[in-house]
Design a protein around this motif. Structure first.
Motif, PDB file in Angstrom:
ATOM      1  N   ILE A  44       0.673  -1.332   0.128  1.00  0.00           N
ATOM      2  CA  ILE A  44       0.275  -0.410  -0.313  1.00  0.00           C
ATOM      3  C   ILE A  44       0.861   1.298   0.050  1.00  0.00           C
ATOM      4  O   ILE A  44       0.084   2.603  -0.542  1.00  0.00           O
ATOM      5  CB  ILE A  44      -1.254   0.213   1.099  1.00  0.00           C
ATOM      6  N   ALA A  45       2.813   1.550   0.569  1.00  0.00           N
ATOM      7  CA  ALA A  45       2.929   2.346   0.639  1.00  0.00           C
ATOM      8  C   ALA A  45       4.457   2.072   0.598  1.00  0.00           C
ATOM      9  O   ALA A  45       5.156   1.186   0.361  1.00  0.00           O
ATOM     10  CB  ALA A  45       2.575   3.237   2.595  1.00  0.00           C
ATOM     11  N   LEU A  46       4.903   3.044  -0.330  1.00  0.00           N
ATOM     12  CA  LEU A  46       6.176   3.067  -0.605  1.00  0.00           C
ATOM     13  C   LEU A  46       6.810   4.433   0.472  1.00  0.00           C
ATOM     14  O   LEU A  46       6.509   5.829  -0.291  1.00  0.00           O
ATOM     15  CB  LEU A  46       6.577   3.151  -2.197  1.00  0.00           C
ATOM     16  N   GLY A  47       7.921   4.496   0.805  1.00  0.00           N
ATOM     17  CA  GLY A  47       7.928   5.019   2.295  1.00  0.00           C
ATOM     18  C   GLY A  47       9.826   5.550   2.146  1.00  0.00           C
ATOM     19  O   GLY A  47      10.023   4.726   2.689  1.00  0.00           O
ATOM     20  N   VAL A  48      10.086   6.969   2.231  1.00  0.00           N
ATOM     21  CA  VAL A  48      11.199   6.947   2.005  1.00  0.00           C
ATOM     22  C   VAL A  48      11.446   8.439   3.087  1.00  0.00           C
ATOM     23  O   VAL A  48      10.819   9.410   3.356  1.00  0.00           O
ATOM     24  CB  VAL A  48      11.742   6.822   0.797  1.00  0.00           C
ATOM     25  N   PHE A  49      12.780   8.561   3.676  1.00  0.00           N
ATOM     26  CA  PHE A  49      13.036   9.550   4.387  1.00  0.00           C
ATOM     27  C   PHE A  49      14.265   9.505   3.969  1.00  0.00           C
ATOM     28  O   PHE A  49      15.808   9.183   2.873  1.00  0.00           O
ATOM     29  CB  PHE A  49      14.136   9.063   5.629  1.00  0.00           C
ATOM     30  N   GLY A  50      14.927  10.891   3.614  1.00  0.00           N
ATOM     31  CA  GLY A  50      15.916  11.455   3.210  1.00  0.00           C
ATOM     32  C   GLY A  50      16.820  10.816   2.036  1.00  0.00           C
ATOM     33  O   GLY A  50      17.797   9.936   0.995  1.00  0.00           O
ATOM     34  N   ASP A  51      15.146  10.547   0.255  1.00  0.00           N
ATOM     35  CA  ASP A  51      15.775   9.963  -0.647  1.00  0.00           C
ATOM     36  C   ASP A  51      16.205  11.193  -1.928  1.00  0.00           C
ATOM     37  O   ASP A  51      16.114  11.691  -2.628  1.00  0.00           O
ATOM     38  CB  ASP A  51      14.267   9.727  -1.546  1.00  0.00           C
ATOM     39  N   PRO A  52      17.492   9.998  -2.284  1.00  0.00           N
ATOM     40  CA  PRO A  52      18.752  10.768  -3.214  1.00  0.00           C
ATOM     41  C   PRO A  52      18.098  10.340  -4.705  1.00  0.00           C
ATOM     42  O   PRO A  52      18.810  10.920  -5.257  1.00  0.00           O
ATOM     43  CB  PRO A  52      19.988   9.948  -2.769  1.00  0.00           C
TER      44      PRO A  52
END
Length: 304
Positions: free
Chosen positions: A166-174
């Motif tokens: 249901i989700a792709l979650g990313v932090f600080g995505d380069p």
């Protein structure tokens, strides 16, 4: 960072080093399986086919960042897991980190592959196995830093299990620094993208950096070292302070082994890929993991 904190962090790292060198198998087991600050293995009963294993409502798999220990890491994965568990009293959550056997989270995987290919395969295999044994579970794929690139790549490894995600979650995505040379899979229409980037004190890997870095590879690494030597550790938890000690050693050491790649990236205008400044490590400290946990749980509850 004050001298006392810097000494304490380095001392903790040095004291732990002989144990790791004397018994690498034992040390790896301790880091990967037992240290809740840097690891989560809630999917294991399902993945190994344990009898009477219980499926979760929402299964979350996390790909850690470069240099992270365990299978979640202390900087973002561990705090994100804690935020999810704190906020999910009405939802049965299972959190898993991508196995270090599949993903060493080293600088080479980042600079040479634009995110570890073996990480993407391992993540994809885990999702396929979980979905096949828990077809009613919803799955969320998450990553930070190089782990975000791994999470993107994993969408090429999911097969029919993509319908459970249901989700792709990313932090600080380069990914914006890599799209011109790496072809990342498209995100399926039924999967929401939840992306978090530090913009107030900007994270150069997901924004356009204002700071002028040196153009020579060795001088660039020396500039990064100087930035990290001055970082304030007051807001860090114990696991992050310990990780800082390792980072002060691993970042310049691994970067020096990648001088040719760094020089090529500087020449080709890809210097932003290398800007591993402190702002890139703050997502577990600045409140964004709490926001992300709220967003994911809201998304899940809206689909029940």
């Amino acid at each position: 960072m004050c001298a006392t904190l810097k000494y304490a962090a380095l001392y903790g790292f040095v004291v732990s080093l002989p144990l790791a060198l004397a018994s690498p198998i034992l040390a790896t087991a301790i880091i990967n399986r037992q240290d809740a600050a840097v690891s989560a293995n809630d999917w294991d009963p399902i993945l190994i086919g344990e009898k009477n294993a219980q499926c979760s409502d929402l299964a979350v798999i996390f790909a850690r960042g470069t240099f992270d220990k365990g299978n979640l890491g202390p900087w973002v994965g561990g705090p994100f897991r804690d935020a999810l568990l704190k906020k999910s009293s009405d939802v049965k959550i299972a959190v898993q980190g991508v196995s270090p056997d599949d993903y060493p989270a080293d600088l080479a995987g980042y600079t040479e592959e634009g995110g570890s290919d073996s990480c993407a395969r391992g993540l994809g295999t885990a999702v396929q196995t979980y979905a096949s044994r828990c077809p009613d579970s919803k799955i969320a794929i998450w990553g930070w830093s190089q782990g975000a690139l791994c999470a993107h790549k994993a969408f090429g490894e999911l097969g029919d299990a993509a319908s459970n995600v249901i989700a792709l979650g990313v932090f600080g995505d380069p990914i914006s620094a890599w799209r011109d040379t790496v072809d990342y899979p498209a995100i399926p229409k039924g999967t929401a993208l939840l992306s978090y980037c530090e913009t107030l004190t900007p994270d150069p890997l997901c924004t356009n950096p204002a700071e002028d870095f040196p153009r020579g590879p060795v001088a660039f690494i020396e500039r990064l070292k100087a930035i990290w030597r001055e970082v304030d550790a007051v807001g860090m938890n114990a696991a992050q302070k310990k990780a800082l000690a390792g980072l002060l050693i691993e970042l310049p050491s691994q970067a020096m082994r990648q001088l040719d790649n760094l020089a090529t990236d500087i020449l080709n205008g890809h210097i932003r890929r290398w800007m591993l400044t402190p702002q890139h490590f703050w997502y577990g400290i600045d409140g964004k993991v709490e926001t992300a946990a709220d967003d994911l749980l809201s998304l899940y509850r809206g689909q029940r």
